[in-house]
Design a protein around this motif. Structure first.
Motif, PDB file in Angstrom:
ATOM      1  N   GLN A  93      -2.920  -4.853 -13.946  1.00 38.26           N
ATOM      2  CA  GLN A  93      -3.419  -3.499 -13.712  1.00 38.26           C
ATOM      3  C   GLN A  93      -4.643  -3.502 -12.801  1.00 38.26           C
ATOM      4  OE1 GLN A  93      -4.056  -1.130 -17.230  1.00 38.26           O
ATOM      5  NE2 GLN A  93      -5.220   0.422 -16.145  1.00 38.26           N
ATOM      6  N   TYR A  94      -5.532  -4.515 -12.966  1.00 40.48           N
ATOM      7  CA  TYR A  94      -6.717  -4.551 -12.119  1.00 40.48           C
ATOM      8  C   TYR A  94      -6.342  -4.754 -10.654  1.00 40.48           C
ATOM      9  CZ  TYR A  94      -6.431  -9.700 -12.047  1.00 40.48           C
ATOM     10  OH  TYR A  94      -6.027 -10.987 -11.872  1.00 40.48           O
ATOM     11  N   THR A  95      -5.206  -5.425 -10.414  1.00 37.56           N
ATOM     12  CA  THR A  95      -4.729  -5.605  -9.043  1.00 37.56           C
ATOM     13  C   THR A  95      -4.289  -4.265  -8.465  1.00 37.56           C
ATOM     14  OG1 THR A  95      -3.984  -7.840  -9.558  1.00 37.56           O
ATOM     15  CG2 THR A  95      -3.091  -6.830  -7.573  1.00 37.56           C
ATOM     16  N   VAL A  96      -3.600  -3.476  -9.284  1.00 37.24           N
ATOM     17  CA  VAL A  96      -3.178  -2.134  -8.865  1.00 37.24           C
ATOM     18  C   VAL A  96      -4.402  -1.278  -8.543  1.00 37.24           C
ATOM     19  CG1 VAL A  96      -2.039  -0.001  -9.586  1.00 37.24           C
ATOM     20  CG2 VAL A  96      -1.042  -2.213 -10.182  1.00 37.24           C
ATOM     21  N   SER A  97      -5.389  -1.287  -9.447  1.00 40.45           N
ATOM     22  CA  SER A  97      -6.590  -0.473  -9.258  1.00 40.45           C
ATOM     23  C   SER A  97      -7.323  -0.856  -7.975  1.00 40.45           C
ATOM     24  CB  SER A  97      -7.519  -0.648 -10.461  1.00 40.45           C
ATOM     25  OG  SER A  97      -8.708   0.070 -10.273  1.00 40.45           O
ATOM     26  N   ARG A  98      -7.500  -2.175  -7.748  1.00 34.10           N
ATOM     27  CA  ARG A  98      -8.219  -2.634  -6.570  1.00 34.10           C
ATOM     28  C   ARG A  98      -7.459  -2.304  -5.285  1.00 34.10           C
ATOM     29  NH1 ARG A  98      -8.755  -7.508  -7.982  1.00 34.10           N
ATOM     30  NH2 ARG A  98      -7.067  -8.453  -6.764  1.00 34.10           N
ATOM     31  N   LYS A  99      -6.153  -2.544  -5.278  1.00 33.80           N
ATOM     32  CA  LYS A  99      -5.353  -2.306  -4.087  1.00 33.80           C
ATOM     33  C   LYS A  99      -5.252  -0.814  -3.774  1.00 33.80           C
ATOM     34  CE  LYS A  99      -2.501  -3.310  -0.709  1.00 33.80           C
ATOM     35  NZ  LYS A  99      -2.971  -3.966   0.520  1.00 33.80           N
TER      36      LYS A  99
ATOM     37  N   GLY B 268       0.815  -1.213   0.000  1.00 32.62           N
ATOM     38  CA  GLY B 268       0.000   0.000   0.000  1.00 32.62           C
ATOM     39  C   GLY B 268       0.844   1.256   0.000  1.00 32.62           C
ATOM     40  N   GLN B 269       1.898   1.273   0.801  1.00 29.64           N
ATOM     41  CA  GLN B 269       2.788   2.431   0.837  1.00 29.64           C
ATOM     42  C   GLN B 269       3.486   2.628  -0.508  1.00 29.64           C
ATOM     43  OE1 GLN B 269       5.386   2.722   4.282  1.00 29.64           O
ATOM     44  NE2 GLN B 269       3.986   1.508   5.526  1.00 29.64           N
ATOM     45  N   LYS B 270       3.903   1.528  -1.101  1.00 35.41           N
ATOM     46  CA  LYS B 270       4.610   1.612  -2.389  1.00 35.41           C
ATOM     47  C   LYS B 270       3.684   2.135  -3.482  1.00 35.41           C
ATOM     48  CE  LYS B 270       8.186   0.942  -5.060  1.00 35.41           C
ATOM     49  NZ  LYS B 270       9.410   1.776  -4.909  1.00 35.41           N
ATOM     50  N   LEU B 271       2.437   1.682  -3.491  1.00 40.50           N
ATOM     51  CA  LEU B 271       1.480   2.143  -4.494  1.00 40.50           C
ATOM     52  C   LEU B 271       1.229   3.648  -4.370  1.00 40.50           C
ATOM     53  CD1 LEU B 271      -1.195  -0.708  -4.496  1.00 40.50           C
ATOM     54  CD2 LEU B 271       0.355  -0.108  -6.347  1.00 40.50           C
TER      55      LEU B 271
ATOM     56  N   GLY C  14       5.618   9.490  -7.774  1.00 38.75           N
ATOM     57  CA  GLY C  14       6.154   9.154  -9.091  1.00 38.75           C
ATOM     58  C   GLY C  14       5.276   9.607 -10.229  1.00 38.75           C
ATOM     59  N   ASN C  15       4.002   9.965  -9.898  1.00 33.90           N
ATOM     60  CA  ASN C  15       3.052  10.438 -10.906  1.00 33.90           C
ATOM     61  C   ASN C  15       2.880   9.417 -12.031  1.00 33.90           C
ATOM     62  OD1 ASN C  15       1.192  12.355 -11.763  1.00 33.90           O
ATOM     63  ND2 ASN C  15       2.659  13.367 -13.103  1.00 33.90           N
ATOM     64  N   LEU C  16       2.897   8.117 -11.667  1.00 30.11           N
ATOM     65  CA  LEU C  16       2.738   7.053 -12.655  1.00 30.11           C
ATOM     66  C   LEU C  16       1.264   6.699 -12.812  1.00 30.11           C
ATOM     67  CD1 LEU C  16       5.624   4.589 -11.673  1.00 30.11           C
ATOM     68  CD2 LEU C  16       5.689   6.504 -13.281  1.00 30.11           C
ATOM     69  N   THR C  17       0.896   6.228 -14.002  1.00 32.86           N
ATOM     70  CA  THR C  17      -0.451   5.725 -14.217  1.00 32.86           C
ATOM     71  C   THR C  17      -0.553   4.321 -13.626  1.00 32.86           C
ATOM     72  OG1 THR C  17       0.096   4.715 -16.342  1.00 32.86           O
ATOM     73  CG2 THR C  17      -0.593   7.025 -16.373  1.00 32.86           C
ATOM     74  N   GLN C  18      -1.781   3.825 -13.508  1.00 29.96           N
ATOM     75  CA  GLN C  18      -1.963   2.472 -12.985  1.00 29.96           C
ATOM     76  C   GLN C  18      -1.284   1.441 -13.885  1.00 29.96           C
ATOM     77  OE1 GLN C  18      -6.035   1.567 -12.112  1.00 29.96           O
ATOM     78  NE2 GLN C  18      -6.300   3.347 -10.763  1.00 29.96           N
ATOM     79  N   GLN C  19      -1.320   1.676 -15.186  1.00 26.30           N
ATOM     80  CA  GLN C  19      -0.666   0.754 -16.119  1.00 26.30           C
ATOM     81  C   GLN C  19       0.848   0.754 -15.914  1.00 26.30           C
ATOM     82  OE1 GLN C  19      -1.588   1.567 -20.202  1.00 26.30           O
ATOM     83  NE2 GLN C  19      -0.751  -0.347 -20.958  1.00 26.30           N
ATOM     84  N   GLN C  20       1.408   1.931 -15.707  1.00 21.68           N
ATOM     85  CA  GLN C  20       2.852   2.023 -15.477  1.00 21.68           C
ATOM     86  C   GLN C  20       3.241   1.383 -14.148  1.00 21.68           C
ATOM     87  OE1 GLN C  20       3.057   6.308 -15.873  1.00 21.68           O
ATOM     88  NE2 GLN C  20       4.029   6.176 -17.902  1.00 21.68           N
ATOM     89  N   ILE C  21       2.382   1.556 -13.126  1.00 21.93           N
ATOM     90  CA  ILE C  21       2.655   0.935 -11.826  1.00 21.93           C
ATOM     91  C   ILE C  21       2.621  -0.581 -11.950  1.00 21.93           C
ATOM     92  CG2 ILE C  21       1.785   0.643  -9.469  1.00 21.93           C
ATOM     93  CD1 ILE C  21       0.745   3.511  -9.613  1.00 21.93           C
ATOM     94  N   ALA C  22       1.640  -1.094 -12.692  1.00 18.60           N
ATOM     95  CA  ALA C  22       1.534  -2.543 -12.887  1.00 18.60           C
ATOM     96  C   ALA C  22       2.794  -3.097 -13.539  1.00 18.60           C
ATOM     97  CB  ALA C  22       0.305  -2.852 -13.739  1.00 18.60           C
ATOM     98  N   LYS C  23       3.321  -2.386 -14.518  1.00 18.58           N
ATOM     99  CA  LYS C  23       4.540  -2.817 -15.185  1.00 18.58           C
ATOM    100  C   LYS C  23       5.731  -2.744 -14.230  1.00 18.58           C
ATOM    101  CE  LYS C  23       7.300  -1.933 -19.334  1.00 18.58           C
ATOM    102  NZ  LYS C  23       7.446  -1.084 -20.554  1.00 18.58           N
ATOM    103  N   GLU C  24       5.767  -1.689 -13.411  1.00 19.84           N
ATOM    104  CA  GLU C  24       6.865  -1.499 -12.462  1.00 19.84           C
ATOM    105  C   GLU C  24       6.891  -2.610 -11.424  1.00 19.84           C
ATOM    106  OE1 GLU C  24       9.968   0.593 -10.311  1.00 19.84           O
ATOM    107  OE2 GLU C  24       9.143   0.983 -12.305  1.00 19.84           O
TER     108      GLU C  24
END
Length: 405
Positions: free
Chosen positions: A349-355, A324-327, A334-344
């Motif tokens: 991506q749906y996991t990023v969005s839900r979390k 949670g802290q990292k997200l 980092g101003n990253l999109t959810q798609q960029q976070i998922a790749k990182e």
């Protein structure tokens, strides 16, 4: 050259609450002083000691003055002046995203700054602690909504607008135009007949349709005349020409309501060759309110409350799990999109969005409980929405280190 390089910063409190941005060729060109607001600030400052004359104090003072005064125009003028910079910055940042619009920088700016009364009504400095920070987020939402409405109004002709609108929106548009209740009732019945006869089933993608044929207008008029006796003020029967005129006016009023013309305070006064609208601002200054707000105890309490909120939210983030802290860090700092976070993070991506949603919901629930228990605020649905906005503002500020509550 960037805005930062060419913009002269306002030098003191008086300028901050009495000057307005002036545009030239769609660019910032300088600050214009309003004489009445300037006199008002100087009068107020003369009653204070230097350590009380700070930006936060006056933002809260004029906000409360606007809420309590029987003649709030002068307070609104001061707050409009104060919020010039956050309004400009918000609009400036959003312009690259709005290339589909024909509007220029000053147009967007006037749309946003005209919403200052709405922003002041919804803002509570005792909770957020930052009128300017809250306004920045609100200005962004206003411009996004303006672009959405503008796009729809530009793409649709009147007939498509009438078929896509709701009864509630049409009613608000006609009320905004100043029509009386009886006339609005007749227009609504005409619209209802038009909607059911011309295109029985709405198509949300429909934006350009041909004008109804004379036979269609005749059918709409016939349906209207069969039902108009049910109205509280039925009036006489209508011809197809009258029905067409009513619905044409209805379409025009919907467009004006969705896409209103915005007047600047620097506009000429109607009927005069000289002078501006803001010259008519009435000084609603109340010494009793000033006396109430300059108490040092209140200022100290507000500062302590801000520090409490900052510390509480920092502790709440520290208690989140590592993911949670990292997200939050990647999303806000980092101003990253959810798609960029998922790749990182090598996850879906749906996991990023839900979390990310669950993390923010957890913080919102924690902050709401704290506000109820510590600040003794009754938690209603409207308050939760407001606290959610405050939390979003704080997260953006916390991870960019731009300011504190």
């Amino acid at each position: 050259m960037s805005f930062k390089l060419i913009m002269r910063q306002r030098k003191n409190i008086t300028e901050l609450f009495s000057t307005f941005i002036q545009f030239e060729s769609d660019r910032f060109s300088g600050w214009v002083t309003d004489a009445k607001l300037n006199r008002s600030m100087k009068t107020c400052l003369n009653q204070l000691s230097e350590n009380q004359a700070n930006e936060d104090f006056w933002a809260v003072y004029w906000h409360k003055s606007w809420q309590k005064s029987e003649k709030p125009e002068i307070a609104l003028g001061h707050m409009s002046a104060y919020l010039q910079e956050p309004c400009y910055w918000t609009v400036n940042k959003m312009i690259p995203r709005s290339q589909q619009s024909n509007d220029k920088m000053p147009d967007f700016f006037q749309v946003a700054i005209a919403s200052v009364p709405k922003i002041l009504k919804s803002c509570n400095p005792d909770v957020s602690g930052s009128v300017k920070g809250y306004a920045s987020i609100a200005f962004g939402n206003i411009i996004r909504d303006y672009l959405r409405q503008n796009k729809e109004a530009d793409f649709c002709n009147n007939w498509a607008l009438l078929l896509k609108t709701s009864r509630k929106l049409l009613t608000e548009s006609l009320q905004n135009a100043g029509l009386d209740a009886a006339t609005i009732e007749r227009y609504l019945l005409a619209w209802s007949c038009f909607e059911s006869i011309y295109v029985p089933r709405k198509n949300p993608q429909l934006r350009q349709i041909s004008a109804p044929e004379p036979e269609t207008w005749q059918a709409v008029a016939l349906a209207y005349n069969q039902m108009h006796a049910r109205l509280s003020s039925p009036g006489g029967e209508c011809t197809k020409e009258t029905i067409e005129r009513w619905l044409t006016e209805s379409g025009n009023q919907i467009r004006k309501y969705l896409y209103p013309a915005v007047k600047s305070l620097n506009s000429p006064k109607p009927g005069y060759e000289e002078g501006e609208l803001q010259d008519d601002l009435v000084d609603g200054f109340r010494e009793t309110l000033l006396t109430e707000l300059i108490q040092q105890e209140e200022q100290t309490a507000r500062t302590e409350q801000r520090n409490q909120i900052n510390a509480f939210l920092e502790d709440a983030i520290a208690l989140l799990d590592t993911t949670g802290q990292k997200l939050l860090e990647l999303y806000y700092q980092g101003n990253l999109t959810q798609q960029q976070i998922a790749k990182e993070l090598a996850i879906q991506q749906y996991t990023v969005s839900r979390k990310l949603s669950k993390t923010r919901e957890s913080l919102l629930l924690t902050l709401s409980s704290w506000c109820r228990e510590t600040l003794h605020i009754s938690i209603t649905s409207d308050v939760v929405k407001y606290i959610s906005t405050v939390l979003e503002e704080w997260l953006q500020a916390h991870y960019t280190n731009s300011y504190e509550l």
